[in-house]
Design a protein around this motif. Structure first.
Motif, PDB file in Angstrom:
ATOM      1  N   LEU A  13      -2.846   2.171  -3.932  1.00 53.64           N
ATOM      2  CA  LEU A  13      -1.812   1.341  -3.318  1.00 53.64           C
ATOM      3  C   LEU A  13      -1.256   1.981  -2.053  1.00 53.64           C
ATOM      4  O   LEU A  13      -0.873   1.282  -1.099  1.00 53.64           O
ATOM      5  CB  LEU A  13      -0.682   1.115  -4.331  1.00 53.64           C
ATOM      6  CG  LEU A  13       0.547   0.320  -3.877  1.00 53.64           C
ATOM      7  CD1 LEU A  13       0.154  -1.096  -3.487  1.00 53.64           C
ATOM      8  CD2 LEU A  13       1.599   0.300  -4.977  1.00 53.64           C
ATOM      9  N   HIS A  29      -2.222   0.949   1.631  1.00 54.10           N
ATOM     10  CA  HIS A  29      -1.754  -0.388   2.007  1.00 54.10           C
ATOM     11  C   HIS A  29      -0.273  -0.349   2.396  1.00 54.10           C
ATOM     12  O   HIS A  29       0.144  -1.009   3.356  1.00 54.10           O
ATOM     13  CB  HIS A  29      -1.972  -1.358   0.848  1.00 54.10           C
ATOM     14  CG  HIS A  29      -3.402  -1.495   0.441  1.00 54.10           C
ATOM     15  ND1 HIS A  29      -4.330  -2.162   1.210  1.00 54.10           N
ATOM     16  CD2 HIS A  29      -4.061  -1.040  -0.658  1.00 54.10           C
ATOM     17  CE1 HIS A  29      -5.516  -2.129   0.611  1.00 54.10           C
ATOM     18  NE2 HIS A  29      -5.375  -1.442  -0.522  1.00 54.10           N
ATOM     19  N   VAL A  30       0.511   0.429   1.651  1.00 54.81           N
ATOM     20  CA  VAL A  30       1.935   0.548   1.970  1.00 54.81           C
ATOM     21  C   VAL A  30       2.113   1.282   3.295  1.00 54.81           C
ATOM     22  O   VAL A  30       2.974   0.923   4.108  1.00 54.81           O
ATOM     23  CB  VAL A  30       2.686   1.244   0.835  1.00 54.81           C
ATOM     24  CG1 VAL A  30       4.175   1.365   1.160  1.00 54.81           C
ATOM     25  CG2 VAL A  30       2.511   0.474  -0.477  1.00 54.81           C
ATOM     26  N   GLU A  81       0.079   1.221   5.814  1.00 56.12           N
ATOM     27  CA  GLU A  81      -0.271   0.260   6.867  1.00 56.12           C
ATOM     28  C   GLU A  81       0.875  -0.706   7.137  1.00 56.12           C
ATOM     29  O   GLU A  81       1.191  -1.014   8.296  1.00 56.12           O
ATOM     30  CB  GLU A  81      -1.523  -0.517   6.458  1.00 56.12           C
ATOM     31  CG  GLU A  81      -2.009  -1.496   7.517  1.00 56.12           C
ATOM     32  CD  GLU A  81      -3.280  -2.220   7.105  1.00 56.12           C
ATOM     33  OE1 GLU A  81      -3.768  -3.051   7.895  1.00 56.12           O
ATOM     34  OE2 GLU A  81      -3.792  -1.961   5.989  1.00 56.12           O
ATOM     35  N   ILE A  82       1.520  -1.176   6.077  1.00 59.69           N
ATOM     36  CA  ILE A  82       2.659  -2.091   6.237  1.00 59.69           C
ATOM     37  C   ILE A  82       3.810  -1.384   6.951  1.00 59.69           C
ATOM     38  O   ILE A  82       4.437  -1.949   7.857  1.00 59.69           O
ATOM     39  CB  ILE A  82       3.097  -2.623   4.861  1.00 59.69           C
ATOM     40  CG1 ILE A  82       2.023  -3.564   4.303  1.00 59.69           C
ATOM     41  CG2 ILE A  82       4.443  -3.337   4.955  1.00 59.69           C
ATOM     42  CD1 ILE A  82       2.235  -3.945   2.849  1.00 59.69           C
ATOM     43  N   GLU A 140       4.675  -9.217   2.728  1.00 62.26           N
ATOM     44  CA  GLU A 140       3.542  -8.292   2.804  1.00 62.26           C
ATOM     45  C   GLU A 140       3.465  -7.416   1.559  1.00 62.26           C
ATOM     46  O   GLU A 140       2.376  -7.193   1.003  1.00 62.26           O
ATOM     47  CB  GLU A 140       3.662  -7.438   4.065  1.00 62.26           C
ATOM     48  CG  GLU A 140       3.466  -8.229   5.349  1.00 62.26           C
ATOM     49  CD  GLU A 140       3.815  -7.418   6.579  1.00 62.26           C
ATOM     50  OE1 GLU A 140       4.192  -6.228   6.428  1.00 62.26           O
ATOM     51  OE2 GLU A 140       3.718  -7.959   7.691  1.00 62.26           O
ATOM     52  N   LEU A 141       4.595  -6.918   1.115  1.00 62.79           N
ATOM     53  CA  LEU A 141       4.597  -6.084  -0.084  1.00 62.79           C
ATOM     54  C   LEU A 141       4.319  -6.903  -1.336  1.00 62.79           C
ATOM     55  O   LEU A 141       3.661  -6.429  -2.270  1.00 62.79           O
ATOM     56  CB  LEU A 141       5.928  -5.351  -0.205  1.00 62.79           C
ATOM     57  CG  LEU A 141       6.160  -4.271   0.854  1.00 62.79           C
ATOM     58  CD1 LEU A 141       7.603  -3.778   0.811  1.00 62.79           C
ATOM     59  CD2 LEU A 141       5.198  -3.102   0.658  1.00 62.79           C
ATOM     60  N   SER A 169       2.372  -9.476  -1.557  1.00 64.41           N
ATOM     61  CA  SER A 169       0.933  -9.729  -1.636  1.00 64.41           C
ATOM     62  C   SER A 169       0.165  -8.477  -2.031  1.00 64.41           C
ATOM     63  O   SER A 169      -0.905  -8.555  -2.630  1.00 64.41           O
ATOM     64  CB  SER A 169       0.415 -10.257  -0.293  1.00 64.41           C
ATOM     65  OG  SER A 169       0.535  -9.264   0.712  1.00 64.41           O
ATOM     66  N   THR A 170       0.735  -7.303  -1.724  1.00 67.28           N
ATOM     67  CA  THR A 170       0.072  -6.045  -2.053  1.00 67.28           C
ATOM     68  C   THR A 170       0.211  -5.700  -3.531  1.00 67.28           C
ATOM     69  O   THR A 170      -0.728  -5.179  -4.144  1.00 67.28           O
ATOM     70  CB  THR A 170       0.676  -4.903  -1.204  1.00 67.28           C
ATOM     71  OG1 THR A 170       0.504  -5.221   0.176  1.00 67.28           O
ATOM     72  CG2 THR A 170       0.008  -3.584  -1.510  1.00 67.28           C
ATOM     73  N   ARG A 171       1.366  -6.007  -4.122  1.00 68.33           N
ATOM     74  CA  ARG A 171       1.598  -5.726  -5.546  1.00 68.33           C
ATOM     75  C   ARG A 171       2.467  -6.839  -6.122  1.00 68.33           C
ATOM     76  O   ARG A 171       3.701  -6.719  -6.194  1.00 68.33           O
ATOM     77  CB  ARG A 171       2.258  -4.363  -5.733  1.00 68.33           C
ATOM     78  CG  ARG A 171       2.187  -3.862  -7.189  1.00 68.33           C
ATOM     79  CD  ARG A 171       2.520  -2.396  -7.256  1.00 68.33           C
ATOM     80  NE  ARG A 171       2.421  -1.871  -8.601  1.00 68.33           N
ATOM     81  CZ  ARG A 171       1.315  -1.413  -9.190  1.00 68.33           C
ATOM     82  NH1 ARG A 171       0.174  -1.438  -8.519  1.00 68.33           N
ATOM     83  NH2 ARG A 171       1.321  -0.934 -10.418  1.00 68.33           N
TER      84      ARG A 171
END
Length: 261
Positions: free
Chosen positions: A7, A10-11, A13-14, A55-56, A58-60
């Motif tokens: 994870l 991805h965080v 990058e956000i 964004e977060l 969609s990531t988790r």
């Protein structure tokens, strides 16, 4: 494999994306004339990074965005995104450099993953519970001082208008002056916590902290070998009315001073 390891990129990058949006709005020569200009600029900054929530999500998807009413309260079970999209917003709009994006995942009442992106200086701090704290590829460690008289101690200001808390801060600074090499009060909370996690400072305490203000720094500091407790030395949990972060030895010495005021 730690479930949060996949994870983390991805965080990061956000957080990098949000930092770039804020950097595009940053003016080192900005000098707001009054509160109207200050608050307008702060709202502009917050609007610029309003996509963070989606964004977060969609990531988790299983993690819930922390609502305002839980920022200073015990957390229910589950996973929570604890975010300050413009930590140090007041500094950003005044043209100074201590502002950042903080994103922390809290699970079971404990921070388990965090990313702090500070565009000024091009610094990205990361930590996963049980896997250490890092600035880029560098591993962070708290200072190893053993005598409070040799230490740099930092605290943070409460929210505007919290008169009772302001009095507690004033009394605590008075109690610590003369016990340390330096005592400093600063805003926001994340930067003094980063200093403790990096070993550049030794002690941080605060009254009435909000979770978005301290969650990232708590994980970074504890993963760097520090401790996070209440000022009286009991365990810190979300919703605690105060916090003390240091190494074990200096934390005990600071607790002994602050619990006597």
């Amino acid at each position: 494999m730690n479930q949060y390891r996949t994870l983390l990129p991805h965080v990061v990058e956000i957080a990098l994306g949000a930092g770039e949006k804020l950097l595009a709005l940053y003016e080192p020569d900005n000098r707001p004339a009054d509160r109207t200009q200050i608050f307008e600029a702060m709202r502009r900054n917050e609007n610029a990074v309003s996509s963070l929530r989606a964004e977060l999500k969609s990531t988790r998807p299983q993690a819930t965005w922390l609502p305002d009413e839980l920022e200073s309260a015990p957390l229910p079970d589950g996973e929570w995104w604890v975010v300050d999209a413009v930590e140090g917003n007041i500094n950003h709009v005044h043209g100074t450099g201590e502002w950042c994006v903080t994103i922390t995942l809290v699970a079971g009442g404990e921070p388990v993953l965090t990313v702090v992106r500070a565009p000024i200086g091009d610094n990205t701090y990361t930590a996963i519970a049980g896997e250490g704290a890092h600035l880029g590829t560098k591993t962070l460690r708290v200072a190893e001082k053993h005598d409070l008289a040799d230490s740099l101690a930092l605290t943070g200001q409460a929210e505007h208008g919290q008169t009772d808390t302001h009095q507690a801060i004033s009394q605590s600074i008075g109690a610590m002056l003369g016990q340390n090499l330096l005592v400093q009060a600063t805003v926001p909370s994340t930067f003094p916590l980063l200093a403790v996690a990096s070993g550049h400072a030794d002690v941080f305490w605060q009254y009435q902290p909000t979770l978005p203000g301290v969650a990232a720094g708590i994980l970074l500091a504890t993963e760097a070998g520090g401790t996070a407790t209440r000022i009286n030395g009991t365990p810190w949990t979300p919703g605690s009315s105060d916090i003390l972060v240091s190494n074990t030895t200096l934390g005990a010495q600071t607790s002994n001073i602050l619990t006597r005021i």
